[in-house]
Design a protein around this motif. Structure first.
Motif, PDB file in Angstrom:
ATOM      1  N   ILE A 112       0.837  -1.203   0.000  1.00  0.00           N
ATOM      2  CA  ILE A 112       0.000   0.000   0.000  1.00  0.00           C
ATOM      3  C   ILE A 112       0.871   1.252   0.000  1.00  0.00           C
ATOM      4  CG2 ILE A 112      -1.698   1.314   1.327  1.00  0.00           C
ATOM      5  CD1 ILE A 112      -2.863  -1.329   2.301  1.00  0.00           C
ATOM      6  N   PHE A 113       1.920   1.242   0.819  1.00  0.00           N
ATOM      7  CA  PHE A 113       2.830   2.399   0.858  1.00  0.00           C
ATOM      8  C   PHE A 113       3.381   2.720  -0.527  1.00  0.00           C
ATOM      9  CE2 PHE A 113       4.380   1.488   5.505  1.00  0.00           C
ATOM     10  CZ  PHE A 113       3.146   1.869   5.987  1.00  0.00           C
ATOM     11  N   VAL A 121      13.919   4.884   0.548  1.00  0.00           N
ATOM     12  CA  VAL A 121      13.988   4.680   1.995  1.00  0.00           C
ATOM     13  C   VAL A 121      12.952   3.658   2.445  1.00  0.00           C
ATOM     14  CG1 VAL A 121      13.605   5.768   4.244  1.00  0.00           C
ATOM     15  CG2 VAL A 121      14.975   6.946   2.511  1.00  0.00           C
ATOM     16  N   VAL A 122      11.725   3.801   1.970  1.00  0.00           N
ATOM     17  CA  VAL A 122      10.660   2.878   2.377  1.00  0.00           C
ATOM     18  C   VAL A 122      10.959   1.465   1.904  1.00  0.00           C
ATOM     19  CG1 VAL A 122       8.195   2.336   2.133  1.00  0.00           C
ATOM     20  CG2 VAL A 122       8.923   4.708   2.484  1.00  0.00           C
ATOM     21  N   ALA A 182       0.247  15.389  -1.354  1.00  0.00           N
ATOM     22  CA  ALA A 182      -1.007  14.714  -1.699  1.00  0.00           C
ATOM     23  C   ALA A 182      -0.777  13.246  -2.051  1.00  0.00           C
ATOM     24  CB  ALA A 182      -1.687  15.434  -2.864  1.00  0.00           C
ATOM     25  N   VAL A 183       0.270  12.961  -2.838  1.00  0.00           N
ATOM     26  CA  VAL A 183       0.504  11.591  -3.298  1.00  0.00           C
ATOM     27  C   VAL A 183       1.135  10.737  -2.200  1.00  0.00           C
ATOM     28  CG1 VAL A 183       1.715  10.153  -4.970  1.00  0.00           C
ATOM     29  CG2 VAL A 183       0.701  12.309  -5.705  1.00  0.00           C
ATOM     30  N   PHE A 184       2.219  11.239  -1.600  1.00  0.00           N
ATOM     31  CA  PHE A 184       2.942  10.433  -0.613  1.00  0.00           C
ATOM     32  C   PHE A 184       2.095  10.126   0.614  1.00  0.00           C
ATOM     33  CE2 PHE A 184       7.308  12.325  -2.017  1.00  0.00           C
ATOM     34  CZ  PHE A 184       7.217  11.617  -3.202  1.00  0.00           C
ATOM     35  N   MET A 185       1.444  11.148   1.171  1.00  0.00           N
ATOM     36  CA  MET A 185       0.790  10.962   2.470  1.00  0.00           C
ATOM     37  C   MET A 185      -0.607  10.375   2.362  1.00  0.00           C
ATOM     38  SD  MET A 185       2.152  13.962   4.919  1.00  0.00           S
ATOM     39  CE  MET A 185       3.656  14.853   4.561  1.00  0.00           C
TER      40      MET A 185
END
Length: 486
Positions: free
Chosen positions: A187-188, A232-233, A431-434
């Motif tokens: 999902i991330f 990083v993720v 908007a996209v990342f969070m």
């Protein structure tokens, strides 16, 4: 039957309340009935009461599937229509029917129509592509699948990439006792972060494209932020998965319900159709014949109509060339896109008065919000834009949130792409990342969650998921914010 009757009574009560509100507005503000401005709505004279339907609809979307799921599943379209009516009717009473009609039609014909046609096409075409077979979900294999999915998200959209790959990645890990984290990081990365490089990737970026942002602007201006956050993720995932994979070595073995078999991609005719969608969008960005049509004061340009017609035709071609069994294996149905279509129709209507107020800037009722994202010298505060856009995108849908802050930054795409490029990048990234921070931040999040639960994955609860995002994403965003927008 008694419960259904009570729901109908509740909806009737809401309709009655709407009628009372509309009547009250007509009584309290009769002087505004014919006071419409010739061009647009008078945002400087509009109060924050006009933003209540927008806030109410977003709150309904955020809480409905979690707090009153049965009611929401049956009546989400009516709930969306009710909030939209609480905008349309008061606008007509306060500023006149012609101005209200033009404002609402402008939102529906120039933005919503293209927006939902693109989502419909990506959803339909990607639903005909089946990744069959299975591989063993080792940490390196999982990381590779997540990387492929993140890259694919900017081509077929976060929804398309999520629907194509979520079942293969669940199959790859269905013999592991610890596999919920794989879906969480899916999902991330695939349902959110990976969709940040083109307007195809995530709905807010396509809204920006419809507002005049160049197609490749996000690619050239967000690739650093995307590489950093995504890298990083993905690295954190690899560490977590290696640790859990080693812990599983001493645990009792689980019989693999889907033994490893050769991977095959079915539904290949849909791939050139996806390329055709990209081509149609690029065509509308480069071909400017100067021909337009007017409907009730709303101007529609020929290149945009041709683009939408081509994209729609490609979606129907996909339905004709795709084999039924491939769509059935993907669990394809029209429910998700129908829900998005109904809800976003309400969102695009309810945001009309909010946009008018934002365009008034320091003269409007949202002046405190303008001051919050503006430095004492009057320059935009990019870090504030990043975090405010992201914080709201975490709990509200990220497309309307993007639009709010796009307008707050001035709403002029040429100015935003040049002198205020860092501000537009901050809004886009936030908007996209969070949207990944919660299950309700972006449409694919909850769809992936539902599919994983259905396939037997022990997914974390709403707040359990937020614990994961709080430990992994928030620190990453803190560093990225100061690194790129501080």
């Amino acid at each position: 039957m008694r419960r259904l009757f009570s729901y109908e009574i509740s909806l009737c009560s809401l309709n009655a309340l709407a009628a009372i509100v509309v009547t009250a507005l007509a009584i309290l503000f009769p002087e505004h009935a014919l006071a419409a401005e010739e061009h647009g709505l008078p945002g400087a004279s509009m109060s924050l009461w006009w933003a209540l339907p927008f806030a109410g609809l977003l709150l309904s979307i955020a809480t409905g599937p979690l707090l009153f799921q049965h009611v929401w599943e049956h009546y989400y379209g009516k709930i969306s229509a009710l909030w939209a009516a609480l905008v349309i009717v008061p606008l007509a009473l306060a500023f006149g029917t012609p101005s209200a009609t033009e404002a609402v039609l402008h939102a529906l014909l120039t933005e919503y129509m293209s927006f939902i046609i693109l989502l419909f096409a990506l959803f339909t075409i990607s639903g005909g592509i089946l990744v069959a077979g299975n591989i063993h979900g080792t940490p390196l294999v999982n990381a590779g699948l997540l990387l492929v999915g993140a890259l694919l998200a900017s081509v077929v959209g976060t929804t398309g990439a999520s629907m194509i790959l979520i079942r293969p990645i669940i199959r790859a890990n269905d013999n592991r006792p610890f596999n919920a984290h794989v879906v969480v990081f899916f999902i991330f990365l695939v349902s959110n972060i990976g969709g940040s490089l083109t307007p195809l990737g995530d709905p807010p970026l396509f809204v920006g494209f419809l507002r005049g942002v160049d197609f490749f602007w996000t690619t050239t201006n967000l690739y650093r932020e995307t590489l950093f956050v995504g890298g990083v993720v993905l690295a954190v995932f690899l560490i977590v998965d290696i640790i859990l994979h080693r812990r599983e070595a001493g645990a009792p073995k689980i019989k693999d319900p889907t033994p490893d078999t050769k991977i095959r991609v079915r539904g290949l005719p849909n791939i050139p159709l996806l390329a055709g969608v990209i081509g149609a969008i690029l065509l509308s960005a480069t071909w400017k014949p100067g021909v337009s049509f007017s409907i009730q004061g709303v101007t529609l340009e020929l290149q945009n109509l041709v683009r939408d017609a081509i994209i729609l035709a490609l979606a129907f071609i996909s339905l004709g060339v795709s084999r039924k069994e491939y769509r059935e294996a993907n669990g394809f149905n029209w429910g998700p896109i129908a829900e998005v279509a109904k809800l976003f129709a309400g969102i695009f209507i309810c945001i009309v008065p909010v946009v008018a107020i934002l365009r008034a800037g320091h003269d409007g009722a949202l002046a405190p919000l303008v001051a919050l994202v503006t430095s004492p010298q009057g320059a935009p505060n990019d870090l504030a834009y990043f975090w405010l856009t992201g914080a709201l995108s975490s709990f509200l849908d990220n497309a309307p949130t993007y639009l709010v802050f796009f307008e707050l930054a001035g709403g002029d795409p040429r100015h935003l792409m040049t002198e205020l490029a860092s501000t537009l990048a901050a809004i886009s990234a936030g908007a996209v990342f969070m949207g990944a921070n919660t299950y309700v931040g972006n449409a694919p999040n909850f769809m992936v969650y539902a599919i994983a639960r259905q396939r037997g994955v022990n997914m974390p609860s709403f707040f359990g998921y937020m614990l994961w995002s709080g430990l992994v994403l928030i620190p990453t965003f803190l560093v990225a914010g100061f690194l790129f927008f501080g």
